[in-house]
Design a protein around this motif. Structure first.
Motif, PDB file in Angstrom:
ATOM      1  N   GLY A   1     -92.449  50.549  18.881  1.00 18.18           N
ATOM      2  CA  GLY A   1     -92.507  50.787  17.451  1.00 18.18           C
ATOM      3  C   GLY A   1     -92.608  49.507  16.643  1.00 18.18           C
ATOM      4  N   LEU A   2     -92.196  48.398  17.227  1.00 17.82           N
ATOM      5  CA  LEU A   2     -92.313  47.092  16.565  1.00 17.82           C
ATOM      6  C   LEU A   2     -93.625  46.397  16.916  1.00 17.82           C
ATOM      7  CD1 LEU A   2     -88.671  45.736  17.199  1.00 17.82           C
ATOM      8  CD2 LEU A   2     -89.588  46.637  15.059  1.00 17.82           C
ATOM      9  N   ASN A   3     -94.543  47.119  17.595  1.00 16.17           N
ATOM     10  CA  ASN A   3     -95.796  46.528  18.086  1.00 16.17           C
ATOM     11  C   ASN A   3     -95.503  45.379  19.052  1.00 16.17           C
ATOM     12  OD1 ASN A   3     -97.560  48.219  16.604  1.00 16.17           O
ATOM     13  ND2 ASN A   3     -97.223  46.963  14.772  1.00 16.17           N
ATOM     14  N   MET A   4     -94.473  45.562  19.870  1.00 16.96           N
ATOM     15  CA  MET A   4     -94.081  44.548  20.848  1.00 16.96           C
ATOM     16  C   MET A   4     -93.878  45.226  22.215  1.00 16.96           C
ATOM     17  SD  MET A   4     -91.301  42.495  18.491  1.00 16.96           S
ATOM     18  CE  MET A   4     -90.739  41.492  19.854  1.00 16.96           C
ATOM     19  N   LYS A   5     -94.837  46.070  22.588  1.00 13.61           N
ATOM     20  CA  LYS A   5     -94.694  46.817  23.821  1.00 13.61           C
ATOM     21  C   LYS A   5     -94.703  45.890  25.034  1.00 13.61           C
ATOM     22  CE  LYS A   5     -96.731  50.575  26.504  1.00 13.61           C
ATOM     23  NZ  LYS A   5     -97.817  51.601  26.566  1.00 13.61           N
ATOM     24  N   VAL A   6     -93.759  46.143  25.950  1.00 13.86           N
ATOM     25  CA  VAL A   6     -93.717  45.414  27.221  1.00 13.86           C
ATOM     26  C   VAL A   6     -94.610  46.189  28.202  1.00 13.86           C
ATOM     27  CG1 VAL A   6     -92.263  44.599  29.107  1.00 13.86           C
ATOM     28  CG2 VAL A   6     -91.382  44.596  26.751  1.00 13.86           C
ATOM     29  N   LYS A   7     -95.742  45.619  28.551  1.00 12.77           N
ATOM     30  CA  LYS A   7     -96.744  46.342  29.324  1.00 12.77           C
ATOM     31  C   LYS A   7     -96.383  46.440  30.794  1.00 12.77           C
ATOM     32  CE  LYS A   7    -100.385  44.984  26.115  1.00 12.77           C
ATOM     33  NZ  LYS A   7    -101.691  44.285  25.946  1.00 12.77           N
ATOM     34  N   GLN A   8     -95.739  45.439  31.336  1.00  9.61           N
ATOM     35  CA  GLN A   8     -95.363  45.478  32.745  1.00  9.61           C
ATOM     36  C   GLN A   8     -94.139  46.392  32.928  1.00  9.61           C
ATOM     37  OE1 GLN A   8     -96.078  42.842  31.048  1.00  9.61           O
ATOM     38  NE2 GLN A   8     -97.665  41.700  32.152  1.00  9.61           N
TER      39      GLN A   8
ATOM     40  N   TYR B   1     -89.208  35.824   6.171  1.00  8.77           N
ATOM     41  CA  TYR B   1     -90.635  35.828   6.511  1.00  8.77           C
ATOM     42  C   TYR B   1     -91.082  37.083   7.264  1.00  8.77           C
ATOM     43  CZ  TYR B   1     -90.126  30.854   5.399  1.00  8.77           C
ATOM     44  OH  TYR B   1     -89.850  29.659   4.771  1.00  8.77           O
ATOM     45  N   GLY B   2     -90.140  37.882   7.736  1.00 12.67           N
ATOM     46  CA  GLY B   2     -90.507  39.023   8.560  1.00 12.67           C
ATOM     47  C   GLY B   2     -90.516  38.652  10.030  1.00 12.67           C
ATOM     48  N   LEU B   3     -90.461  39.662  10.902  1.00 17.66           N
ATOM     49  CA  LEU B   3     -90.356  39.416  12.335  1.00 17.66           C
ATOM     50  C   LEU B   3     -91.644  38.818  12.902  1.00 17.66           C
ATOM     51  CD1 LEU B   3     -88.774  39.659  14.976  1.00 17.66           C
ATOM     52  CD2 LEU B   3     -89.601  42.024  15.168  1.00 17.66           C
ATOM     53  N   ARG B   4     -92.815  39.357  12.529  1.00 15.23           N
ATOM     54  CA  ARG B   4     -94.068  38.904  13.113  1.00 15.23           C
ATOM     55  C   ARG B   4     -94.338  37.445  12.762  1.00 15.23           C
ATOM     56  NH1 ARG B   4     -96.400  39.429  17.364  1.00 15.23           N
ATOM     57  NH2 ARG B   4     -95.886  41.657  17.177  1.00 15.23           N
ATOM     58  N   ARG B   5     -94.203  37.054  11.514  1.00 19.64           N
ATOM     59  CA  ARG B   5     -94.463  35.671  11.121  1.00 19.64           C
ATOM     60  C   ARG B   5     -93.445  34.719  11.766  1.00 19.64           C
ATOM     61  NH1 ARG B   5     -95.004  35.019   4.782  1.00 19.64           N
ATOM     62  NH2 ARG B   5     -95.359  32.868   5.503  1.00 19.64           N
TER      63      ARG B   5
ATOM     64  N   HIS C   1     -94.416  31.628  14.304  1.00 23.61           N
ATOM     65  CA  HIS C   1     -93.957  30.253  14.073  1.00 23.61           C
ATOM     66  C   HIS C   1     -93.251  29.709  15.310  1.00 23.61           C
ATOM     67  CE1 HIS C   1     -91.599  26.923  12.328  1.00 23.61           C
ATOM     68  NE2 HIS C   1     -92.532  26.883  11.387  1.00 23.61           N
ATOM     69  N   ILE C   2     -92.464  30.577  15.976  1.00 22.87           N
ATOM     70  CA  ILE C   2     -91.778  30.144  17.202  1.00 22.87           C
ATOM     71  C   ILE C   2     -92.814  29.796  18.283  1.00 22.87           C
ATOM     72  CG2 ILE C   2     -90.288  30.932  19.083  1.00 22.87           C
ATOM     73  CD1 ILE C   2     -88.722  32.568  17.041  1.00 22.87           C
ATOM     74  N   ARG C   3     -93.891  30.591  18.394  1.00 22.22           N
ATOM     75  CA  ARG C   3     -94.903  30.316  19.411  1.00 22.22           C
ATOM     76  C   ARG C   3     -95.554  28.942  19.180  1.00 22.22           C
ATOM     77  NH1 ARG C   3     -98.367  33.669  22.484  1.00 22.22           N
ATOM     78  NH2 ARG C   3     -97.705  35.509  21.306  1.00 22.22           N
TER      79      ARG C   3
END
Length: 529
Positions: free
Chosen positions: A310-317, A512-516, A520-522
């Protein structure tokens, strides 16, 4: 009685303290110069009586002369000829003798009256002096302060009892709290019985027996149920849990009183905590929603995956998830080359190395002595197929705590699987704690149908939290409180990596929101400022 008024006006009184906590129970006491006041007053009284006696004699003598003269003139009117023929000196002599006898008789009578009055005044003054010289009443063998004694007050003066509002006559009474009382009207606020002890306690302008006050206001230990003792300075000293506010004696921090491994509350003497196989103890309230084996935890693991999706952070493996004992978790942590672990106890672990881990297959039962028995375990070989080999979680924890641990470890897996470089402990553990806190927020407030409570949670999480909430039954009041406690633990953590890292990361997500923040961390390996 003017001298009596002078004594009463000239005497001063001092309070005699008998009560605890700075309040007074007082009996009236005279000043040292009261004997001198009495002597002067008696002398003034005698002087006033002598002067009064003289005035009476003179007034009476003049009155008697007037009467005799009037009588003589009346007789003259009736027999004028006979009176005028007699010797002129005779009527005058008769008149003089008549005046002298009443005056002498009146003087003797007034002198006798003054003497009687003087004796009465001396007796009254003596009684007054004795009553004023009486200090605080002595206690009897039972420690009672009530002893009957005479107390003389000037005419027209009345004492009104603060309890029954009636006048206090002669006899014993109490002077307490700035007013006076019948002994039977001065009652304890708690038990409503008269206070006959030599000392009493006060609370909110109300008197108490010392024992009643202690029973109502002295704190009891929530562990041993005894009154919390005073320290060497005479002060009540106790410890209190910062969230649950459980009060306990300081000695329980040293006598190995067990705590619940979930909520951290100490085990009371009148309750039993469940003893787990690895030595941890679990309170019955936390046991209510505790997850005990790997199979039982799978639905919750799916909910966490839905939350990330739901956060667009699906763990695919497909990352295996295993519930393990504390010993198996510690052994796996020792075999892990990377990772940051929360001391003194680790509750979850994201593995990236191949290992063999002992997992719990079947929920244990509660046996004699509140011990877990019949636990079934089996070794599980983990094979490395990607950057993450498995997620391990400590068994026997409540559902909300288990879910927050899974959310934390799932973020570790997401960071590693999505190519984030080696991050500092403050950044990696901090952002993982932010996701755990977000999941708790979603769980606690999803049933209201509103967006998640914390603004750090993005709006996209609402769909996953709504679908997850449909799978859950009604949450108990304690479980809601438990969820607030787990959030409080994250927010108030004092460690640099988990505590300070969360506070900095949560501030960045709020701004800044979670995505931004993740972008920035990346790029920088740090939180945006």
């Amino acid at each position: 009685m003017g001298w009596l008024t002078k004594i009463l006006k000239g005497s001063s009184y001092k309070g005699h303290s008998h009560r605890k906590y700075g309040h007074d129970r007082s009996w009236d006491e005279p000043r040292d110069s009261v004997e001198e006041d009495v002597d002067i007053a008696i002398a003034l009284s005698l002087s006033e009586l002598d002067q009064k006696g003289k005035n009476v004699i003179e007034d009476e003598s003049e009155s008697e002369d007037d009467e005799q003269s009037a009588k003589f003139e009346s007789d003259s009117d009736e027999q004028p000829t006979k009176v005028q023929s007699d010797d002129d000196e005779k009527p005058a002599k008769v008149q003089s003798d008549d005046d002298e006898k009443p005056a002498k008789f009146q003087y003797e009578e007034d002198e006798q009256s003054a003497k009687v009055q003087l004796e009465e005044d001396e007796q009254l003054a003596k009684a007054l002096q004795e009553s004023l010289n009486m200090g605080s009443p002595p206690r009897d063998d039972n420690g009672s302060i009530f002893q009957p004694f005479p107390f003389f007050m000037p005419a027209g003066y009345s004492r009104i009892c603060a309890g029954c509002k009636l006048e206090i006559g002669h006899g014993r009474y109490l002077s307490c709290m700035g007013t006076v009382w019948h002994p039977e009207c001065f009652r304890c606020r708690a038990c409503n019985l008269p206070i006959t002890d030599y000392e009493y306690s006060m609370s909110g302008n109300h008197p108490y027996h010392k024992s009643c006050y202690k029973e109502q206001h002295h704190p009891r230990c929530d562990v041993c149920k005894n009154f919390i003792p005073t320290n060497s300075n005479g002060l009540i000293e106790y410890r209190a849990h910062p969230f649950w506010l459980q009060k306990y004696c300081p000695s329980h921090e040293r006598d190995r009183t067990p705590r619940c491994c979930s909520c951290e509350r100490m085990e009371p003497r009148d309750a039993r905590y469940l003893l787990l196989d690895d030595g941890r103890k679990l309170c019955l309230e936390c046991l209510d929603s505790a997850i005990m084996d790997t199979h039982e935890c799978q639905p919750l693991y799916l909910e966490i995956q839905d939350f990330y999706e739901g956060l667009n952070m699906k763990v695919k493996q497909q990352v295996p998830m295993l519930l393990v004992e504390r010993q198996a978790l510690n052994e796996a942590m020792e075999g892990e080359k990377n990772g940051h672990h929360h001391m003194p106890e680790t509750r979850g672990l994201c593995l990236s190395e191949e290992q063999t881990v002992t997992t719990i297959l079947r929920r244990p039962k509660i046996g004699a002595g509140y011990r877990m028995i019949d636990m079934v375990t089996e070794p599980h070989r983990l094979i490395r197929r990607c950057e993450v080999t498995a997620i391990l979680v400590l068994y026997g924890l409540p559902r909300l705590l288990t879910g927050s641990i899974l959310a934390h470890e799932m973020m570790h897996a997401w960071l590693r699987l999505n190519g984030y470089p080696n991050l500092s402990p403050e950044v990696e553990e901090g952002i993982c704690q932010v996701l755990a806190h977000m999941w708790l927020d979603a769980e606690m407030y999803s049933t209201s149908g509103s967006d998640v409570a914390s603004s750090s949670t993005s709006s996209s999480s609402s769909s996953s939290s709504s679908s997850a909430s449909s799978k859950k039954g009604k949450r108990s009041d304690f479980e809601k409180k438990l969820g607030d406690f787990f959030k409080h633990q994250i927010e108030s953590d004092s460690s640099t990596a988990y505590g300070e890292g969360f506070r900095i990361g949560n501030k960045a997500v709020l701004k800044y929101g979670l995505r931004r923040t993740l972008d920035h961390i990346r790029m920088t390996g740090s939180f945006p400022v």
